[in-house]
Scaffold this motif. Structure first.
Motif, PDB file in Angstrom:
ATOM      1  N   TYR A   2      48.860 -78.777  95.398  1.00 29.22           N
ATOM      2  CA  TYR A   2      49.723 -77.656  95.751  1.00 29.22           C
ATOM      3  C   TYR A   2      49.696 -76.502  94.760  1.00 29.22           C
ATOM      4  CZ  TYR A   2      50.630 -81.301  98.907  1.00 29.22           C
ATOM      5  OH  TYR A   2      50.408 -82.280  99.836  1.00 29.22           O
ATOM      6  N   SER A   3      48.999 -76.660  93.654  1.00 25.27           N
ATOM      7  CA  SER A   3      48.707 -75.512  92.793  1.00 25.27           C
ATOM      8  C   SER A   3      47.254 -75.200  93.132  1.00 25.27           C
ATOM      9  CB  SER A   3      48.905 -75.871  91.324  1.00 25.27           C
ATOM     10  OG  SER A   3      50.271 -76.191  91.111  1.00 25.27           O
ATOM     11  N   VAL A   4      47.074 -74.261  94.071  1.00 25.58           N
ATOM     12  CA  VAL A   4      45.801 -74.200  94.799  1.00 25.58           C
ATOM     13  C   VAL A   4      44.580 -73.943  93.916  1.00 25.58           C
ATOM     14  CG1 VAL A   4      46.771 -73.725  97.070  1.00 25.58           C
ATOM     15  CG2 VAL A   4      46.281 -71.820  95.528  1.00 25.58           C
ATOM     16  N   LYS A   5      44.736 -73.164  92.869  1.00 20.65           N
ATOM     17  CA  LYS A   5      43.569 -72.930  92.005  1.00 20.65           C
ATOM     18  C   LYS A   5      43.161 -74.223  91.292  1.00 20.65           C
ATOM     19  CE  LYS A   5      44.282 -68.005  91.221  1.00 20.65           C
ATOM     20  NZ  LYS A   5      44.757 -66.982  90.256  1.00 20.65           N
ATOM     21  N   ASN A   6      44.152 -75.037  90.939  1.00 19.78           N
ATOM     22  CA  ASN A   6      43.842 -76.324  90.310  1.00 19.78           C
ATOM     23  C   ASN A   6      43.162 -77.273  91.285  1.00 19.78           C
ATOM     24  OD1 ASN A   6      44.880 -75.429  87.932  1.00 19.78           O
ATOM     25  ND2 ASN A   6      46.710 -76.724  87.953  1.00 19.78           N
ATOM     26  N   VAL A   7      43.549 -77.205  92.547  1.00 20.98           N
ATOM     27  CA  VAL A   7      42.913 -78.047  93.561  1.00 20.98           C
ATOM     28  C   VAL A   7      41.438 -77.673  93.658  1.00 20.98           C
ATOM     29  CG1 VAL A   7      42.889 -78.715  95.991  1.00 20.98           C
ATOM     30  CG2 VAL A   7      45.070 -78.220  94.859  1.00 20.98           C
ATOM     31  N   PRO A  34      43.440 -64.724  81.566  1.00 20.22           N
ATOM     32  CA  PRO A  34      42.865 -65.784  80.719  1.00 20.22           C
ATOM     33  C   PRO A  34      42.949 -67.167  81.389  1.00 20.22           C
ATOM     34  CG  PRO A  34      44.557 -64.516  79.518  1.00 20.22           C
ATOM     35  CD  PRO A  34      44.471 -63.935  80.893  1.00 20.22           C
ATOM     36  N   GLU A  35      44.049 -67.448  82.107  1.00 19.90           N
ATOM     37  CA  GLU A  35      44.211 -68.773  82.723  1.00 19.90           C
ATOM     38  C   GLU A  35      43.306 -68.960  83.950  1.00 19.90           C
ATOM     39  OE1 GLU A  35      46.557 -66.467  82.477  1.00 19.90           O
ATOM     40  OE2 GLU A  35      47.788 -66.344  84.300  1.00 19.90           O
ATOM     41  N   ASP A  36      42.603 -67.908  84.333  1.00 18.31           N
ATOM     42  CA  ASP A  36      41.710 -67.978  85.497  1.00 18.31           C
ATOM     43  C   ASP A  36      40.246 -68.191  85.105  1.00 18.31           C
ATOM     44  OD1 ASP A  36      43.591 -67.801  87.466  1.00 18.31           O
ATOM     45  OD2 ASP A  36      42.842 -65.929  88.326  1.00 18.31           O
ATOM     46  N   PRO A  66      43.542 -78.629  81.082  1.00 21.65           N
ATOM     47  CA  PRO A  66      43.966 -79.515  80.003  1.00 21.65           C
ATOM     48  C   PRO A  66      45.341 -80.136  80.266  1.00 21.65           C
ATOM     49  CG  PRO A  66      44.107 -77.200  79.315  1.00 21.65           C
ATOM     50  CD  PRO A  66      43.683 -77.202  80.748  1.00 21.65           C
ATOM     51  N   ALA A  67      45.623 -81.258  79.604  1.00 18.23           N
ATOM     52  CA  ALA A  67      46.957 -81.880  79.668  1.00 18.23           C
ATOM     53  C   ALA A  67      47.962 -80.973  78.959  1.00 18.23           C
ATOM     54  CB  ALA A  67      46.904 -83.260  79.018  1.00 18.23           C
TER      55      ALA A  67
END
Ligand code: ZL4
Ligand code: CA
Ligand code: ZN
Length: 370
Positions: free
Chosen positions: A298-303, A333-335, A341-342
């Motif tokens: 459900y965090s689509v970029k992470n999927v 930056p987060e993209d 990472p944990a």
């Protein structure tokens, strides 16, 4: 796995549906994954197949005919209050939306196509990231799932394989798949999930283990929030090794729900996408014909990051941590990176509890006979 024939099923039309304006399940995540897989240049390493939607007859092998007739009838309509009163679609989680029948038929069609290709020996590993709808029940939709593509694929595999193992690492309990095969010893279902404190769907304790000939062939691994890669992989490998040794399946179905990865909107495990991918890598070491399906996330970029990494894992490719140019990720930056990472968060799982759960699972597995 460089020596394996890999097929990747993708229905371009099936992932642009919207369950509702603000629904957490966003089918578009499959298109995001597809674009990353393409831009990382993975297409030449596998066969790309556009699947057909499941037929009405195929859907009715899994579901109550009246439920499928209903899905088809409501499908062209926008939810209008009246249809929401029908008990087989549960308003907020499973809203009626335009195209709900075609959406469901497309997902099921792709998972059945995966099974057929495996049955004919044309592929060793088949991927359907749009699949993995593990909550759908015979007579009704549940938990964002309308039609159970997993049960449909397993049923198809059973025509050519004596025993099929199903492994579900979505953060939610795979209750629908478990229920379909609860009384048979030809399918072993194994779900790892968050359990307790009212977490959906609430089932999936170790005591829930099958009935009749299926007794001890439903395996549940309940966990708490905050579990880390080290703990999860320790438990996962031990459970899988023991289950493989006892059950000796002829085919494997993996549900790779990415809501078990850290930072998910609905899940709250602390797994990296590398940890998640390592679970798949371990499963592939058994060298079984394998279907790899999606699920939650459900965090689509992470999927998209997770399933992209896992596509590479299947192909035995190493990916650059820097994401290739694409139309979804921006310049923030987060993209920039593939790896998730944990984080620092509380972990409600102690090593002592993990080992206790392992022993409970071993006890159930110890009673199985093949
Ligand atoms: C949402 O924001 O725990 C649905 C669902 C829709 C949009 C606007 C409506 C707002 C979170 C979830 C009201 C939403 C109320 N919208 C939802 C008992 C519940 C009854 C429904 O990954 N409300 C039900 C299902 C789970 C419940 C999880 C996981 C699927 C899978 C495989 C399914 N249902 C309480 C919640 C939102 C929403 C926001 C939501 N629903 C979070 N958890 C649930 O295993 C694909
Ligand atoms: Ca699960
Ligand atoms: Zn889930």
């Amino acid at each position: 796995m460089a020596n394996k024939k890999v097929s990747y099923f993708y229905a371009p039309d099936a992932s642009s549906y919207q369950l509702s304006e603000t629904h957490p399940m966003v089918p578009e995540r499959v298109n995001m994954t597809h674009e990353l897989v393409q831009n990382y240049r993975m297409f030449p390493h596998m066969t790309i197949i556009k699947p057909h939607p499941a037929t009405e007859e195929q859907l009715k092998r899994i579901h109550l005919p009246g439920y499928i007739d209903y899905l088809k009838k409501v499908s062209p309509l926008i939810s209008n209050g009246l249809v929401d009163l029908y008990p087989c679609l549960q308003a907020d989680d499973c809203p009626t939306f335009t195209g709900v029948y075609d959406y469901s038929a497309s997902i099921v069609g792709a998972s059945i196509a995966c099974a057929n290709r495996i049955n004919h020996g044309r592929s060793n590993i088949c991927i359907n990231w749009a699949g993995g709808m593990h909550h759908a029940k015979r007579r009704f939709a549940s938990g964002f799932c309308y039609a159970n593509d997993i049960a449909a694929a397993i049923l198809e595999l059973l025509t050519c394989h004596r025993r099929v193992m199903y492994v579900d690492i979505d953060v939610h309990h795979g209750d629908g798949v478990e229920e379909f095969f609860y009384n048979t010893n030809r399918v072993m279902t194994i779900s790892f999930h968050r359990h307790g404190n009212g977490f959906f769907p609430g089932t999936g304790s170790t005591a829930e283990s099958g009935v009749g000939p299926g007794k001890d062939y439903a395996i549940n691994v309940p966990l708490h929030k905050g579990i880390t890669d080290d703990q999860y992989i320790f438990l996962y490998k031990n459970v899988l090794m023991k289950a493989m040794e006892r059950f000796q399946p002829e085919a494997l179905v993996m549900q790779m729900g990415a809501d078990s990865v850290v930072g998910d909107k609905l899940g709250d495990f602390n797994l990296t996408n590398q940890g998640h991918a390592n679970c798949l890598k371990h499963a592939l070491t058994y060298n079984l014909p394998t279907i790899v399906l999606g699920g939650g996330g459900y965090s689509v970029k992470n999927v998209a990051r997770t399933w992209t990494l896992e596509t590479a894992t299947i192909l035995g490719l190493e990916l650059d941590n820097k994401l290739p140019a694409n139309s979804y990720f921006g310049h923030l930056p987060e993209d920039q990176n593939l790896i998730i990472p944990a984080i620092k968060m509380s972990n409600l799982n102690s090593m002592k509890e993990i080992k206790a759960v392992q022993n409970q699972v071993y006890e159930v597995l110890g009673r199985t006979e093949i």
